[in-house]
Write a protein that holds these residues in place. Structure first.
Motif, PDB file in Angstrom:
ATOM      1  N   GLU A  12       0.821  -1.207   0.000  1.00 32.29           N
ATOM      2  CA  GLU A  12       0.000   0.000   0.000  1.00 32.29           C
ATOM      3  C   GLU A  12       0.857   1.260   0.000  1.00 32.29           C
ATOM      4  O   GLU A  12       0.492   2.249  -0.603  1.00 32.29           O
ATOM      5  CB  GLU A  12      -0.933   0.005   1.217  1.00 32.29           C
ATOM      6  CG  GLU A  12      -2.093  -0.957   1.065  1.00 32.29           C
ATOM      7  CD  GLU A  12      -2.996  -0.950   2.280  1.00 32.29           C
ATOM      8  OE1 GLU A  12      -3.062   0.071   2.980  1.00 32.29           O
ATOM      9  OE2 GLU A  12      -3.649  -1.972   2.508  1.00 32.29           O
ATOM     10  N   GLN A  13       1.978   1.254   0.660  1.00 29.02           N
ATOM     11  CA  GLN A  13       2.811   2.444   0.700  1.00 29.02           C
ATOM     12  C   GLN A  13       3.275   2.858  -0.685  1.00 29.02           C
ATOM     13  O   GLN A  13       3.115   4.017  -1.052  1.00 29.02           O
ATOM     14  CB  GLN A  13       3.982   2.238   1.657  1.00 29.02           C
ATOM     15  CG  GLN A  13       3.546   2.280   3.104  1.00 29.02           C
ATOM     16  CD  GLN A  13       4.700   2.004   4.037  1.00 29.02           C
ATOM     17  OE1 GLN A  13       5.744   1.518   3.629  1.00 29.02           O
ATOM     18  NE2 GLN A  13       4.491   2.309   5.315  1.00 29.02           N
ATOM     19  N   PRO A  14       3.804   1.959  -1.486  1.00 33.07           N
ATOM     20  CA  PRO A  14       4.180   2.393  -2.838  1.00 33.07           C
ATOM     21  C   PRO A  14       2.963   2.856  -3.649  1.00 33.07           C
ATOM     22  O   PRO A  14       3.071   3.799  -4.429  1.00 33.07           O
ATOM     23  CB  PRO A  14       4.816   1.165  -3.463  1.00 33.07           C
ATOM     24  CG  PRO A  14       5.290   0.348  -2.311  1.00 33.07           C
ATOM     25  CD  PRO A  14       4.308   0.623  -1.211  1.00 33.07           C
ATOM     26  N   LEU A  15       1.806   2.226  -3.466  1.00 35.58           N
ATOM     27  CA  LEU A  15       0.600   2.629  -4.187  1.00 35.58           C
ATOM     28  C   LEU A  15       0.208   4.050  -3.783  1.00 35.58           C
ATOM     29  O   LEU A  15      -0.114   4.880  -4.638  1.00 35.58           O
ATOM     30  CB  LEU A  15      -0.554   1.653  -3.928  1.00 35.58           C
ATOM     31  CG  LEU A  15      -1.857   1.965  -4.655  1.00 35.58           C
ATOM     32  CD1 LEU A  15      -1.636   1.988  -6.162  1.00 35.58           C
ATOM     33  CD2 LEU A  15      -2.917   0.955  -4.284  1.00 35.58           C
ATOM     34  N   ASP A  16       0.249   4.353  -2.480  1.00 34.26           N
ATOM     35  CA  ASP A  16      -0.048   5.712  -2.027  1.00 34.26           C
ATOM     36  C   ASP A  16       0.930   6.709  -2.645  1.00 34.26           C
ATOM     37  O   ASP A  16       0.549   7.795  -3.062  1.00 34.26           O
ATOM     38  CB  ASP A  16       0.038   5.804  -0.502  1.00 34.26           C
ATOM     39  CG  ASP A  16      -1.151   5.146   0.190  1.00 34.26           C
ATOM     40  OD1 ASP A  16      -2.143   4.853  -0.494  1.00 34.26           O
ATOM     41  OD2 ASP A  16      -1.058   4.936   1.414  1.00 34.26           O
ATOM     42  N   GLN A  17       2.182   6.323  -2.709  1.00 29.99           N
ATOM     43  CA  GLN A  17       3.200   7.186  -3.300  1.00 29.99           C
ATOM     44  C   GLN A  17       2.931   7.398  -4.792  1.00 29.99           C
ATOM     45  O   GLN A  17       3.027   8.519  -5.302  1.00 29.99           O
ATOM     46  CB  GLN A  17       4.580   6.567  -3.079  1.00 29.99           C
ATOM     47  CG  GLN A  17       5.711   7.496  -3.394  1.00 29.99           C
ATOM     48  CD  GLN A  17       7.051   6.871  -3.029  1.00 29.99           C
ATOM     49  OE1 GLN A  17       7.197   5.648  -3.010  1.00 29.99           O
ATOM     50  NE2 GLN A  17       8.028   7.720  -2.752  1.00 29.99           N
ATOM     51  N   ILE A  18       2.553   6.351  -5.483  1.00 27.45           N
ATOM     52  CA  ILE A  18       2.230   6.441  -6.909  1.00 27.45           C
ATOM     53  C   ILE A  18       1.024   7.341  -7.117  1.00 27.45           C
ATOM     54  O   ILE A  18       1.013   8.197  -8.015  1.00 27.45           O
ATOM     55  CB  ILE A  18       1.994   5.039  -7.514  1.00 27.45           C
ATOM     56  CG1 ILE A  18       3.320   4.267  -7.543  1.00 27.45           C
ATOM     57  CG2 ILE A  18       1.385   5.137  -8.906  1.00 27.45           C
ATOM     58  CD1 ILE A  18       3.161   2.795  -7.869  1.00 27.45           C
ATOM     59  N   ILE A  19       0.014   7.183  -6.275  1.00 28.48           N
ATOM     60  CA  ILE A  19      -1.189   8.012  -6.390  1.00 28.48           C
ATOM     61  C   ILE A  19      -0.838   9.483  -6.169  1.00 28.48           C
ATOM     62  O   ILE A  19      -1.275  10.356  -6.924  1.00 28.48           O
ATOM     63  CB  ILE A  19      -2.280   7.538  -5.407  1.00 28.48           C
ATOM     64  CG1 ILE A  19      -2.835   6.187  -5.879  1.00 28.48           C
ATOM     65  CG2 ILE A  19      -3.398   8.572  -5.287  1.00 28.48           C
ATOM     66  CD1 ILE A  19      -3.754   5.515  -4.884  1.00 28.48           C
ATOM     67  N   ARG A  20      -0.035   9.778  -5.159  1.00 24.25           N
ATOM     68  CA  ARG A  20       0.379  11.164  -4.909  1.00 24.25           C
ATOM     69  C   ARG A  20       1.150  11.724  -6.104  1.00 24.25           C
ATOM     70  O   ARG A  20       0.959  12.864  -6.494  1.00 24.25           O
ATOM     71  CB  ARG A  20       1.222  11.246  -3.635  1.00 24.25           C
ATOM     72  CG  ARG A  20       0.396  11.275  -2.353  1.00 24.25           C
ATOM     73  CD  ARG A  20       1.232  11.683  -1.150  1.00 24.25           C
ATOM     74  NE  ARG A  20       2.292  10.735  -0.858  1.00 24.25           N
ATOM     75  CZ  ARG A  20       2.154   9.624  -0.141  1.00 24.25           C
ATOM     76  NH1 ARG A  20       0.979   9.328   0.356  1.00 24.25           N
ATOM     77  NH2 ARG A  20       3.187   8.842   0.089  1.00 24.25           N
ATOM     78  N   GLN A  21       2.022  10.911  -6.704  1.00 24.05           N
ATOM     79  CA  GLN A  21       2.790  11.353  -7.870  1.00 24.05           C
ATOM     80  C   GLN A  21       1.857  11.657  -9.038  1.00 24.05           C
ATOM     81  O   GLN A  21       2.030  12.664  -9.737  1.00 24.05           O
ATOM     82  CB  GLN A  21       3.818  10.291  -8.271  1.00 24.05           C
ATOM     83  CG  GLN A  21       4.967  10.159  -7.313  1.00 24.05           C
ATOM     84  CD  GLN A  21       5.851   8.951  -7.627  1.00 24.05           C
ATOM     85  OE1 GLN A  21       5.476   8.071  -8.403  1.00 24.05           O
ATOM     86  NE2 GLN A  21       7.036   8.911  -7.010  1.00 24.05           N
ATOM     87  N   GLN A  22       0.868  10.800  -9.254  1.00 26.37           N
ATOM     88  CA  GLN A  22      -0.075  11.010 -10.348  1.00 26.37           C
ATOM     89  C   GLN A  22      -0.922  12.266 -10.110  1.00 26.37           C
ATOM     90  O   GLN A  22      -1.176  13.035 -11.037  1.00 26.37           O
ATOM     91  CB  GLN A  22      -0.972   9.782 -10.536  1.00 26.37           C
ATOM     92  CG  GLN A  22      -0.228   8.558 -11.045  1.00 26.37           C
ATOM     93  CD  GLN A  22       0.467   8.833 -12.373  1.00 26.37           C
ATOM     94  OE1 GLN A  22      -0.121   9.323 -13.311  1.00 26.37           O
ATOM     95  NE2 GLN A  22       1.765   8.529 -12.427  1.00 26.37           N
ATOM     96  N   MET A  23      -1.353  12.454  -8.866  1.00 31.00           N
ATOM     97  CA  MET A  23      -2.140  13.650  -8.543  1.00 31.00           C
ATOM     98  C   MET A  23      -1.307  14.910  -8.785  1.00 31.00           C
ATOM     99  O   MET A  23      -1.809  15.897  -9.316  1.00 31.00           O
ATOM    100  CB  MET A  23      -2.633  13.584  -7.094  1.00 31.00           C
ATOM    101  CG  MET A  23      -3.727  12.554  -6.886  1.00 31.00           C
ATOM    102  SD  MET A  23      -4.173  12.297  -5.151  1.00 31.00           S
ATOM    103  CE  MET A  23      -4.562  13.935  -4.604  1.00 31.00           C
ATOM    104  N   HIS A  24      -0.033  14.866  -8.409  1.00 29.32           N
ATOM    105  CA  HIS A  24       0.860  16.006  -8.630  1.00 29.32           C
ATOM    106  C   HIS A  24       1.027  16.261 -10.139  1.00 29.32           C
ATOM    107  O   HIS A  24       0.987  17.415 -10.590  1.00 29.32           O
ATOM    108  CB  HIS A  24       2.213  15.757  -7.966  1.00 29.32           C
ATOM    109  CG  HIS A  24       3.188  16.868  -8.172  1.00 29.32           C
ATOM    110  ND1 HIS A  24       3.044  18.113  -7.586  1.00 29.32           N
ATOM    111  CD2 HIS A  24       4.318  16.941  -8.930  1.00 29.32           C
ATOM    112  CE1 HIS A  24       4.033  18.890  -7.965  1.00 29.32           C
ATOM    113  NE2 HIS A  24       4.821  18.211  -8.781  1.00 29.32           N
ATOM    114  N   ALA A  25       1.209  15.196 -10.906  1.00 27.73           N
ATOM    115  CA  ALA A  25       1.388  15.341 -12.361  1.00 27.73           C
ATOM    116  C   ALA A  25       0.133  15.919 -13.011  1.00 27.73           C
ATOM    117  O   ALA A  25       0.230  16.811 -13.863  1.00 27.73           O
ATOM    118  CB  ALA A  25       1.734  13.982 -12.976  1.00 27.73           C
ATOM    119  N   ILE A  26      -1.037  15.452 -12.603  1.00 26.79           N
ATOM    120  CA  ILE A  26      -2.296  15.956 -13.170  1.00 26.79           C
ATOM    121  C   ILE A  26      -2.497  17.416 -12.779  1.00 26.79           C
ATOM    122  O   ILE A  26      -2.900  18.242 -13.602  1.00 26.79           O
ATOM    123  CB  ILE A  26      -3.478  15.075 -12.730  1.00 26.79           C
ATOM    124  CG1 ILE A  26      -3.390  13.717 -13.440  1.00 26.79           C
ATOM    125  CG2 ILE A  26      -4.810  15.755 -13.024  1.00 26.79           C
ATOM    126  CD1 ILE A  26      -4.339  12.675 -12.920  1.00 26.79           C
TER     127      ILE A  26
END
Length: 176
Positions: A12-26
């Motif tokens: 879950e930690q890497p998934l949360d990190q990926i989600i935050r990265q995607q939100m930042h990119a969007i």
């Protein structure tokens, strides 16, 4: 069972990190798109409502001085419209207008200003929206939002829904 929960936490930690990265990119893409739309809208203003000197791109604030619209720049200089008669009305105070109504060839353009607004907070002049009047005289009012790229359904952010325009001479201004 403890190791299974531990494994779940690790994935879950890497998934949360990926989600935050995607939100930042969007978010960065949205900011970039807004900047492009604002630049295009200001280019439109430069063509249809040019300033005597300078560009709407560089304006930091708009102020109404007597019956003239003045655009102020970062260096403290200012400029009026090349054709001062294009400024016809405003909403709010002359020092900090909520909107500015311009007219060219019988069609109105409303600059909605809100330095704290969703879009205006990203613009040096605080432009929240640029609304184009689509309807001709005698037809129901229809406006197009250049910033949102759509017909304006909810005019609550602009004066045209409240009929609060004040003509540059101080009287009421009504759209035909």
């Amino acid at each position: 069972m403890h190791s299974n929960a531990n494994h779940s936490q690790q994935t879950e930690q890497p998934l949360d990190q990926i989600i935050r990265q995607q939100m930042h990119a969007i978010s960065a893409l949205n900011d970039s798109h807004l900047k492009q739309v604002l630049n295009y809208s200001k280019g439109f203003l430069d063509k249809v409502f040019p300033l005597s000197a300078g560009s709407h791109q560089d304006v930091r604030s708009y102020v109404v001085y007597y019956q003239h619209l003045l655009a102020f720049f970062a260096d403290g200089s200012n400029s009026g419209l090349a054709n001062p008669t294009q400024f016809v009305a405003l909403c709010g105070s002359k020092e900090k207008p909520q909107s500015i109504l311009l007219c060219n060839a019988g069609r109105h353009i409303e600059l909605v200003i809100s330095k704290q607004g969703e879009h205006g907070s990203h613009d040096s002049a605080g432009i929240e929206d640029v609304l184009l009047e689509l309807s001709a005289a005698g037809q129901p009012q229809r406006w197009f939002s250049m910033i949102r790229g759509q017909l304006q359904q909810d005019a609550s952010t602009s004066c045209q829904s409240r009929a609060c325009y004040r003509a540059k001479d101080g009287g009421d201004y009504h759209l035909a």
